[in-house]
Every structure is written in structure tokens, then in C-alpha cells.
Design a protein around this motif. Sequence first.
Motif, PDB file in Angstrom:
ATOM      1  N   GLY A  17     -17.542 -35.332  34.402  1.00 39.55           N
ATOM      2  CA  GLY A  17     -17.287 -34.068  35.005  1.00 39.55           C
ATOM      3  C   GLY A  17     -15.911 -33.860  35.569  1.00 39.55           C
ATOM      4  N   ASP A  18     -16.042 -32.994  36.590  1.00 46.42           N
ATOM      5  CA  ASP A  18     -14.606 -32.522  37.231  1.00 46.42           C
ATOM      6  C   ASP A  18     -14.560 -33.557  38.594  1.00 46.42           C
ATOM      7  N   ASP A  19     -15.339 -34.616  38.584  1.00 46.01           N
ATOM      8  CA  ASP A  19     -15.180 -35.337  39.916  1.00 46.01           C
ATOM      9  C   ASP A  19     -14.165 -36.527  39.403  1.00 46.01           C
ATOM     10  N   PHE A  20     -12.961 -36.529  40.067  1.00 51.55           N
ATOM     11  CA  PHE A  20     -11.685 -37.266  39.511  1.00 51.55           C
ATOM     12  C   PHE A  20     -11.981 -38.418  40.285  1.00 51.55           C
ATOM     13  N   THR A  21     -12.806 -38.640  41.319  1.00 50.04           N
ATOM     14  CA  THR A  21     -12.885 -39.968  42.257  1.00 50.04           C
ATOM     15  C   THR A  21     -13.629 -40.848  41.349  1.00 50.04           C
ATOM     16  N   LYS A  22     -14.679 -40.383  40.312  1.00 48.29           N
ATOM     17  CA  LYS A  22     -15.091 -41.319  39.456  1.00 48.29           C
ATOM     18  C   LYS A  22     -14.431 -41.558  38.130  1.00 48.29           C
ATOM     19  N   ALA A  23     -13.168 -41.376  37.970  1.00 40.91           N
ATOM     20  CA  ALA A  23     -12.301 -41.559  36.774  1.00 40.91           C
ATOM     21  C   ALA A  23     -11.847 -42.912  36.772  1.00 40.91           C
ATOM     22  N   SER A  24     -11.739 -43.325  35.535  1.00 35.99           N
ATOM     23  CA  SER A  24     -10.977 -44.647  35.264  1.00 35.99           C
ATOM     24  C   SER A  24      -9.777 -44.351  34.550  1.00 35.99           C
ATOM     25  N   VAL A  25      -8.812 -45.471  34.402  1.00 34.35           N
ATOM     26  CA  VAL A  25      -7.734 -45.264  33.788  1.00 34.35           C
ATOM     27  C   VAL A  25      -7.286 -46.462  33.161  1.00 34.35           C
ATOM     28  N   LYS A  47       3.155 -56.634  26.283  1.00 29.46           N
ATOM     29  CA  LYS A  47       2.466 -55.375  26.820  1.00 29.46           C
ATOM     30  C   LYS A  47       2.632 -55.465  28.362  1.00 29.46           C
ATOM     31  N   LEU A  48       2.601 -54.263  29.074  1.00 29.59           N
ATOM     32  CA  LEU A  48       2.598 -54.022  30.261  1.00 29.59           C
ATOM     33  C   LEU A  48       1.327 -53.370  30.423  1.00 29.59           C
ATOM     34  N   ILE A  49       0.074 -53.715  31.303  1.00 31.19           N
ATOM     35  CA  ILE A  49      -1.241 -53.081  31.128  1.00 31.19           C
ATOM     36  C   ILE A  49      -1.412 -52.338  32.583  1.00 31.19           C
ATOM     37  N   PHE A  50      -2.098 -51.242  32.850  1.00 30.18           N
ATOM     38  CA  PHE A  50      -2.496 -50.726  34.037  1.00 30.18           C
ATOM     39  C   PHE A  50      -3.692 -50.748  33.762  1.00 30.18           C
ATOM     40  N   ARG A  51      -4.721 -51.014  34.895  1.00 30.35           N
ATOM     41  CA  ARG A  51      -6.250 -50.503  34.864  1.00 30.35           C
ATOM     42  C   ARG A  51      -6.503 -50.201  36.221  1.00 30.35           C
ATOM     43  N   SER A  52      -7.089 -49.058  36.568  1.00 29.34           N
ATOM     44  CA  SER A  52      -7.572 -48.600  37.468  1.00 29.34           C
ATOM     45  C   SER A  52      -8.827 -49.278  38.170  1.00 29.34           C
ATOM     46  N   ARG A  62      -5.066 -40.623  44.799  1.00 24.86           N
ATOM     47  CA  ARG A  62      -4.317 -41.811  44.828  1.00 24.86           C
ATOM     48  C   ARG A  62      -5.134 -42.752  43.883  1.00 24.86           C
ATOM     49  N   VAL A  63      -4.383 -43.327  42.807  1.00 30.60           N
ATOM     50  CA  VAL A  63      -5.032 -44.153  41.849  1.00 30.60           C
ATOM     51  C   VAL A  63      -4.729 -45.428  42.094  1.00 30.60           C
ATOM     52  N   VAL A  64      -5.734 -46.252  42.612  1.00 31.13           N
ATOM     53  CA  VAL A  64      -5.537 -47.783  42.823  1.00 31.13           C
ATOM     54  C   VAL A  64      -5.920 -48.633  41.559  1.00 31.13           C
ATOM     55  N   GLY A  65      -4.876 -49.490  41.212  1.00 29.30           N
ATOM     56  CA  GLY A  65      -5.222 -50.439  40.115  1.00 29.30           C
ATOM     57  C   GLY A  65      -4.366 -51.531  40.033  1.00 29.30           C
ATOM     58  N   ASP A  66      -4.749 -52.358  39.094  1.00 29.74           N
ATOM     59  CA  ASP A  66      -3.953 -53.523  38.813  1.00 29.74           C
ATOM     60  C   ASP A  66      -2.882 -53.207  37.649  1.00 29.74           C
ATOM     61  N   LEU A  67      -1.503 -53.864  37.981  1.00 32.29           N
ATOM     62  CA  LEU A  67      -0.594 -53.434  36.896  1.00 32.29           C
ATOM     63  C   LEU A  67      -0.141 -55.056  36.589  1.00 32.29           C
ATOM     64  N   THR A  68      -0.140 -55.333  35.216  1.00 27.67           N
ATOM     65  CA  THR A  68       0.194 -56.793  34.872  1.00 27.67           C
ATOM     66  C   THR A  68       1.560 -56.617  34.116  1.00 27.67           C
ATOM     67  N   VAL A  69       2.398 -57.376  34.306  1.00 23.43           N
ATOM     68  CA  VAL A  69       3.623 -57.400  34.070  1.00 23.43           C
ATOM     69  C   VAL A  69       4.094 -58.877  33.684  1.00 23.43           C
TER      70      VAL A  69
END
Length: 184
Positions: free
Chosen positions: A42-50, A83-88, A100-107
Motif C-alpha cells: 500500500g502506501d506504508d513505505f516503512t514496510k517497503a523492501s529494496v 556486481k555491487l548489491i544493496f538489500r534493504s 531512512r532506508v537501512v540495508g546491506d551493501l556488498t562490494v
Amino acid sequence: MPLQTWQLDTTHTTVGFTVRHMVVAKVHGRFTRFEGKVTLQGDDFTKASVEVKLEAASLDTGVEARDNHLRSPDFFDVAAFPKLIFRSKRVEAVKGDHYRVVGDLTVRDQTHEVVLDAELLGRAKDPFGTERIAFQATTHLDRKQFGLTWNQAMEAGGVLVGERVDISLDVQAVPATVPADKAA
């Protein structure tokens, strides 16, 4: 509310970076090949994943010799780490349309938590009837954390390449059900 998956519209998305050069100047670059998705409830961006995957070899600073050096084992080593990968991990509401989108970045097989300061810019239908959603986000990181340690001392002091990398994203996404040729 059902989950909706959005795919990055790569023709209208920019993944850019800036790093200090010779202490006094900045070099700008971008990644030209990537894919990504945003899953919303829906419109609840706090439940989003990226999730975003960048092709390391697609980096472009506008100078072929510099780009080739950045692709080499001195920096990204694109042959070994393509690849460089970001997962929220979570999205936190800040105020209004800011998150604030908190996630793991792999490089280079080095994974560290990063925080993106993001803004929802809005939703709209394009002239062809495709719904779009737009975001802008920024972060910075210490490149040495990710194994990007090459540098050269300068005669007058300082180093050739700064340690801090500023990252900026301008993102448009369309529903994942939209064929790639209709997303442009």
C-alpha cells in the motif's frame, strides 16, 4: 493490503557517485547498467523492501583510462566481483515524505550496513498510462571498508583519491508487470 512490486526504470534512473581527487577537486561518475525492485505494501513505505544490483563494469566517469583503472584489481576488480548489491533491512519514517532506508551493501564480497536518506518525490501516470513512482536518495561511505584501498600519496601532501564516496540516486520505478519496452 497486497504487496506491489515495482521495477527500476533504468532509462529514467541514475545511480551516481562523487569522490575527491587530489584533495581539491571532485570526480563524478555513474553506473549505467543495473536492475532493481521496490516492494511496497500500500502506501506504508516503512514496510517497503529494496534490492538493487549494479554491474560493476558499467561504471562511467567519462574518462576511459580512469574507468579502466577503476575496473581493475586496484579498485572494483570487476572480473572477480561483477556486481555491487544493496538489500534493504528496514525503512524508517523520518518526517513527511522523508525516510531512512537501512540495508546491506556488498562490494568486492565485503558487506556493510549503509543508510540512505530518501525522499518520496511522488506518484504519477505518464502520458501512456503507466503508473510511476519516484524517489531520491543519498548516502556516503568509506571506500576502504569495501576493500577499495588503492591510493597514491601526493608530493604536496594528501592522497590522490579520497576515502569518502558520496552516492546519489534519482529513481523512477514502474509496476513489475510493465514490459521493459513500455517502461521507457
